[in-house]
Write a protein that holds these residues in place. Structure first.
Motif, PDB file in Angstrom:
ATOM      1  N   TRP A  72       0.809  -1.217   0.000  1.00 54.22           N
ATOM      2  CA  TRP A  72       0.000   0.000   0.000  1.00 54.22           C
ATOM      3  C   TRP A  72       0.845   1.272   0.000  1.00 54.22           C
ATOM      4  O   TRP A  72       0.438   2.291  -0.575  1.00 54.22           O
ATOM      5  N   HIS A 122      -4.427  -5.192 -12.740  1.00 58.12           N
ATOM      6  CA  HIS A 122      -4.314  -5.665 -11.364  1.00 58.12           C
ATOM      7  C   HIS A 122      -5.574  -5.337 -10.569  1.00 58.12           C
ATOM      8  O   HIS A 122      -6.132  -6.192  -9.866  1.00 58.12           O
ATOM      9  N   VAL A 123      -6.042  -4.095 -10.688  1.00 55.65           N
ATOM     10  CA  VAL A 123      -7.240  -3.661  -9.965  1.00 55.65           C
ATOM     11  C   VAL A 123      -8.472  -4.401 -10.468  1.00 55.65           C
ATOM     12  O   VAL A 123      -9.299  -4.878  -9.674  1.00 55.65           O
ATOM     13  N   CYS A 124      -8.607  -4.518 -11.789  1.00 56.67           N
ATOM     14  CA  CYS A 124      -9.766  -5.228 -12.355  1.00 56.67           C
ATOM     15  C   CYS A 124      -9.797  -6.683 -11.920  1.00 56.67           C
ATOM     16  O   CYS A 124     -10.865  -7.239 -11.612  1.00 56.67           O
ATOM     17  N   ALA A 182       1.914   1.638  -3.586  1.00 53.82           N
ATOM     18  CA  ALA A 182       0.745   2.053  -4.377  1.00 53.82           C
ATOM     19  C   ALA A 182       0.491   3.552  -4.197  1.00 53.82           C
ATOM     20  O   ALA A 182       0.241   4.276  -5.176  1.00 53.82           O
ATOM     21  N   ALA A 209      -8.494  -7.921  -9.146  1.00 53.58           N
ATOM     22  CA  ALA A 209      -8.859  -7.972  -7.723  1.00 53.58           C
ATOM     23  C   ALA A 209     -10.360  -7.795  -7.536  1.00 53.58           C
ATOM     24  O   ALA A 209     -10.989  -8.499  -6.737  1.00 53.58           O
ATOM     25  N   LEU A 210     -10.949  -6.862  -8.283  1.00 52.76           N
ATOM     26  CA  LEU A 210     -12.398  -6.633  -8.185  1.00 52.76           C
ATOM     27  C   LEU A 210     -13.185  -7.826  -8.709  1.00 52.76           C
ATOM     28  O   LEU A 210     -14.242  -8.185  -8.173  1.00 52.76           O
ATOM     29  N   LEU A 268      -8.847 -10.143  -2.717  1.00 52.75           N
ATOM     30  CA  LEU A 268      -8.733  -8.724  -2.372  1.00 52.75           C
ATOM     31  C   LEU A 268      -8.662  -8.524  -0.863  1.00 52.75           C
ATOM     32  O   LEU A 268      -7.811  -7.782  -0.362  1.00 52.75           O
ATOM     33  N   VAL A 302      -1.452  -1.784 -13.779  1.00 54.96           N
ATOM     34  CA  VAL A 302      -2.200  -1.446 -12.570  1.00 54.96           C
ATOM     35  C   VAL A 302      -3.704  -1.606 -12.817  1.00 54.96           C
ATOM     36  O   VAL A 302      -4.428  -2.140 -11.967  1.00 54.96           O
ATOM     37  N   CYS A 303      -4.174  -1.150 -13.975  1.00 58.63           N
ATOM     38  CA  CYS A 303      -5.595  -1.326 -14.308  1.00 58.63           C
ATOM     39  C   CYS A 303      -5.967  -2.805 -14.341  1.00 58.63           C
ATOM     40  O   CYS A 303      -7.018  -3.208 -13.824  1.00 58.63           O
TER      41      CYS A 303
END
Length: 198
Positions: free
Chosen positions: A19, A157-159, A22, A161-162, A173, A154-155
């Motif tokens: 974090w 990675h985030v997608c 990030a 996780a969601l 997550l 990063v996009c």
């Protein structure tokens, strides 16, 4: 919460590094975009110095994070399909790679422009390459391209996780959240079913 990771969950050191890096990435990108719109002058040079200092901080934390990760077990991926687990591994390797490559190209770019990198005014890094305008232009292009590679990674990675959280309903997550200390193999859907059957 344990400091070190184990086969069922991430430790507090890994979570903290995740974090912090990030947040620093968000900061360094925000500064990078902002200073591009500033006219050449003292204000721009000051923001550029902050940008470089944060970049070097990311580089140092990335090296620390890689060393720390190699020293402890990594929790198993919760993806249900082999292709998902492979994509996760490739994505993580890509993120580690750009965490090193992005600051290094910035450092080398400053060296090629003969502008030594001062880190928050505390110390100055040695030049990695000799002054060279042609090399500077090449490194600036590489730095720019890597910035978009980071955005894409990063996009993704985030997608991912969601998707794990809302579609697969597993703990991928949640187990990286600082407050989460339960069984990382817990499946939200399985827990819900168990409650319905009780």
């Amino acid at each position: 919460m344990a400091l070190r990771s184990h086969h069922n969950g991430f430790g507090s050191v890994t979570k903290s590094l995740h974090w912090i890096v990030a947040a620093l990435f968000i900061g360094v990108f925000a500064i990078g975009w902002y200073m591009d719109f500033l006219p050449l002058g003292m204000a721009k040079l000051e923001w550029m110095s902050r940008h470089k200092s944060l970049g070097v901080t990311i580089l140092m934390l990335a090296v620390l994070r890689i060393i720390w990760r190699l020293s402890e077990p990594t929790p198993a991926a919760l993806g249900k399909h082999a292709i998902e687990r492979l994509a996760a591994k490739i994505g993580h390797l890509g993120l580690y790679g750009v965490m090193i490559a992005m600051p290094l190209t910035g450092w080398m770019m400053s060296s090629a422009a003969n502008f030594p990198v001062s880190v928050f005014g505390l110390f100055t890094l040695p030049n990695l390459v000799a002054p060279d305008q042609g090399l500077f232009e090449s490194l600036r292009t590489a730095h720019f391209v890597l910035s978009w590679v980071i955005v894409a990674l990063v996009c993704g990675h985030v997608c991912a996780a969601l998707k794990h959280h809302f579609i697969d309903r597993d703990a991928t997550l949640r187990r990286m959240l600082p407050a989460f200390g339960g069984n990382d193999n817990a499946d939200i859907g399985a827990n819900t079913t168990a409650k319905e059957n009780s």
